[in-house]
Design a protein around this motif. Structure first.
Motif: not given
Lengths: 490, 359
Positions: B33, B59, B62-63, B67, B111, B115, B119, B147, B150
């Protein structure tokens, strides 16, 4: 397909492994297909042109060989020369000729052809073809045994687009043999390739960022900035072209072929004549054998010698590019050589005679040798201004402003500020400077042998230190934007 | 040939070293990231509150968070800033992450879940902060920060919706950076770069989080508005609300009907989550009475909002989903005193509306 592209990184191992793996009788077929694929990756249509030149030259040579009279031989040779020069003139010089004519006679009803393709490597393969047909005519080589071998001679991919311009005497006989994998030869070839990549990716492409920043907008710069860009261009072009030649020679060596040496430490030359003996050797000798000597060389008196020299350099200038910049560049180099010959010709002749007879030649004091090399570099570097400038007006601006504002160099911080403005620091200028010194150190270390010979004579840890240094320098400082090699345009 | 391969292998350490440096430093955030969000995510995972929220790409944060969080949060909140005040105090015994985004559009709405889903970190409960504009198909209702790639990946790969905007990405493409010397050079430069002048997320001691005059990002993803905004006296709130009511309520202008295409997609999404045994709670964030009156007075021009609420209630009935709140403040049981401005309700009011639906 550029040598410094991912495609080539895949293409080359595939071609080499394929070559060693397939039966002997198909090896040359394989190389021919690979070479055409390599060439067609620029523009497939280019292949038709090279094929046309190949077919014409091959059959002209066959007819020359079969001709019963000298007159017939001459006729076939002349036809071949006309065809190849016509191809070259049309695709490379047509627009230049038209524009020059229009500049003198604006009323002429002719116009440049904007749809003409810039054909990659056209000057190289047409000259190689011309050399072959002249050699067959003179009886210096036998005509190629078959069309396939000859087609491969013209299109052999390592040297196809930017030389070395191979002589039929050297390359053609090698094509009648096939090669097996040989560890020493392959590793020697890979070392040459790595050295070429170092010169191209680290020095040439790195220097190009600074040189282009200045030369693409020269009027914004002055004094020390123009000097720095001009000096760096001397290294850019040397490392670009000799780097290409090293990669080509190395790549051919990996497969099994020995191409001719194209550069021999030109920036160590003690005078301009020596410089041209060590720079782009395959082209210089080509002009020597097929232009200078046929014009009469030095056999017809002093004045004719000077005229012949001058003409040869003018043609060489024109060979490099369809622009008046190159003509002037050639003319200045011609003038240099004529003056050098006039002033030091006898001494040089005497020295060469002594070498020929095996007599000792007085050694030059190292300090004098360095001063001569620096002086020669400065003279040559002046000519590079015309070579690099985008227009004649730019070249004249550079020449006029090269030494302005030099008194300001003594002002604190001025030099740094000027260098910052041309992106010297942001584009790794300092690292490039050290890499140039490293390159010179390696060239000094080579001495009279080649790099590979020198490395093979060294202890294992010296060899490995060299390999690791080269790879680390490429990884840390190499430019990986796949820039074109300068000589492709020729 | 083997000898040559053996010798070439001696160069392997150089390339492995190059790959290691590129992977660890990762200047473009391909693997870890972006630097700012990566650092913010690290702080949040350590339980810290962060200042500098305005400079964060929520955003992207958060991704990265999705992860790097070791286990899926039990409760996931999605929606816009109108749902961002839902924090872990709403469900003290459970883990909660608020993945709502400022200005969330229909792309963000899905999304924000995906996200985590991507995962394999599915929550047990998803609280959907459902703004009516998610069903308004006007071009102005798309946020440039969402996004889209995505989103199209999600509806194509997971919901099985055919769409031409989606081209399956090569999951290994980013790994090419590891063998790219340019990326290595960038990593070296970035590693040695003087980062002291760079803007960094700033951890805030817990005792200061309500004292700061800037928005604070909590470790559970929710936000705490700045002190001034939170403590405005009612007469100032009225001024703010009246000023905001002079304009169209956010993304509700020219909303004369619910998009059938979005309805279909939304239902597919609901079915998808239910099939995965995820409990869904609909939360319809209310508007301040002044703003709501304006919407009512607007008739068909804002009519899609009422249609959306009816539609959501129907869907909730169909699938047995709990609905909390309402766009209508009276239905939602909130008063003017429960608002910071015309569209953002105070956390206490939101807690009342959600009740024990997420417990």
């Amino acid at each position: 397909m550029l040598f410094n592209s991912v495609s080539f990184l895949i293409f080359f191992p595939v071609v080499v492994l394929g070559y060693f793996a397939i039966p002997e009788k198909f090896k040359n077929h394989w190389l021919l297909v690979a070479s055409y694929y390599f060439y067609m990756s620029w523009q497939p249509v280019y292949a038709l042109l090279i094929l046309f030149s190949t077919v014409t030259t091959y059959y002209c040579a066959v007819f020359i060989d079969k001709a019963k009279t000298q007159k017939q031989k001459k006729l076939f040779l002349a036809s071949n020369i006309v065809v190849n020069i016509a191809i070259l003139c049309y695709f490379k010089y047509f627009n230049f000729i038209v524009q020059s004519l229009l500049a003198v006679f604006p009323g002429l009803s002719i116009a440049p052809n904007n749809n003409l393709l810039a054909v990659v490597g056209i000057s190289f393969y047409t000259f190689q073809s011309l050399g072959y047909s002249i050699d067959v005519y003179r009886g210096d080589v036998e005509k190629a045994k078959d069309f396939l071998t000859y087609a491969l001679f013209v299109s052999f991919f390592p040297q196809l687009v930017a030389g070395p311009i191979e002589r039929s005497k050297n390359l053609l006989p090698q094509l009648y043999t096939t090669y097996k994998f040989d560890y020493n030869r392959v590793s020697d070839g890979l070392v040459m390739m790595a050295w070429g990549f170092f010169k191209k990716l680290v020095i040439s492409d790195g220097a190009a960022l600074i040189v282009n920043a200045v030369y693409n907008d020269v009027t914004k710069f002055t004094g020390i900035q123009l000097v720095m860009a001009t000096v760096l261009f001397a290294f850019q072009i040397y490392c670009d072209f000799s780097g290409y030649s090293d990669i080509a020679i190395g790549a051919a060596n990996v497969i099994g072929f020995k191409l001719m040496r194209n550069f021999n430490h030109p920036y160590f030359s003690q005078n301009v004549t020596q410089f041209w003996r060590n720079w782009h050797i395959s082209l210089s000798t080509w002009f020597m054998d097929y232009i200078y000597i046929p014009l009469g060389g030095s056999r017809k008196g002093k004045i004719r010698t000077y005229v012949n020299l001058f003409i040869t350099f003018m043609v060489s200038g024109l060979w490099h590019g369809a622009s008046w910049n190159f003509v002037i560049w050639g003319a200045i180099n011609g003038a240099y050589n004529v003056i050098h010959r006039a002033l030091f010709g006898k001494r040089e002749q005497h020295r060469r005679q002594r070498i020929k007879e095996g007599k000792p030649v007085p050694k030059t004091n190292p300090a004098v040798a360095v001063a001569k090399a620096v002086g020669t570099f400065i003279l040559i570097d002046f000519t590079w201004v015309f070579f690099r400038a985008n227009t004649m007006a730019d070249a004249m601006y550079v020449m006029k402003n090269l030494f302005t504002d030099f008194s300001l160099l003594f002002t604190s911080g001025y030099f740094t500020q000027m260098m910052e403005k041309i992106g010297f620091y942001t584009n790794n200028g300092v690292a490039i400077f050290w890499c140039i010194l490293f390159m010179f150190a390696v060239e000094l270390w080579e001495g009279k042998s080649t790099l590979v010979e020198r490395i093979n004579k060294s202890k294992w840890f010296v060899r490995w230190a060299f390999y690791y240094t080269i790879i680390l320098l490429i990884i840390f400082f190499g430019y990986f934007g796949q820039s074109q090699f300068i000589y492709f345009q020729f | 040939m083997l000898k040559l391969i053996g010798r070439l292998l001696l160069f392997l350490p150089i390339f492995l070293g190059m790959m290691f440096v590129s992977y660890r430093v990762d200047p473009s955030g391909l693997f870890w990231g972006r630097g700012f969000e990566r650092m913010a995510s690290e702080y949040m995972l350590e339980g810290m509150y962060i200042a500098g929220y305005e400079r964060l790409d929520g955003r992207a944060l958060n991704e990265v968070f999705a992860k790097n969080i070791p286990q899926a949060p039990e409760i996931l909140v999605t929606g816009s800033s109108r749902s961002m005040m839902i924090d872990s105090s709403f469900a003290p015994d459970r883990t909660l992450y608020n993945a709502a985004n400022v200005g969330a559009d229909r792309f963000d709405f899905m999304t924000a879940y995906y996200i985590f889903g991507k995962e394999n970190k599915d929550p047990q409960v998803i609280v959907m902060g459902l703004d009516a504009w998610l069903f308004n198909d006007g071009e102005d209702n798309i946020d440039k920060r969402s996004n889209k790639e995505l989103y199209y990946e999600f509806i194509g790969e997971e919901l099985g919706v055919e769409n031409t905007s989606y081209e399956k990405p090569n999951p290994y493409e980013k790994y090419e950076a590891l063998i790219d010397p340019s990326y290595f050079q960038g990593s070296v430069k970035y590693y040695f770069k003087d980062k002291s002048a760079d803007v960094q997320p700033e951890p805030v001691p817990i005792e200061e989080i309500y004292e700061k005059n800037e928005v604070i990002k909590a470790p559970d993803g929710s936000i705490i508005y700045d002190k001034k905004f939170r403590t405005n006296p009612p007469e100032i709130v009225d001024i703010i609300v009246n000023e905001e009511a002079r304009y169209d309520p956010l993304r509700l202008g020219n909303f004369d009907g619910v998009s059938p295409e979005y309805k279909e997609l939304f239902e597919k999404f609901v079915q998808y989550l239910l099939e995965k045994d995820i409990k869904i709670v609909f939360y319809l964030p209310p508007y301040h009475q002044v703003m709501f009156d304006k919407i009512v007075a607007g008739g068909d021009y804002y009519g899609g909002m009422f249609e959306t609420e009816e539609y959501l209630i129907d869907i909730a009935d169909k699938y047995g989903i709990t609905v909390c709140g309402s766009y209508n403040p009276q239905t939602a049981g909130v008063t003017n005193a429960d608002f910071y401005d015309s569209i953002h309700a105070r956390p206490e009011a939101v807690k009342r509306m959600l009740g024990d639906a997420i417990l």
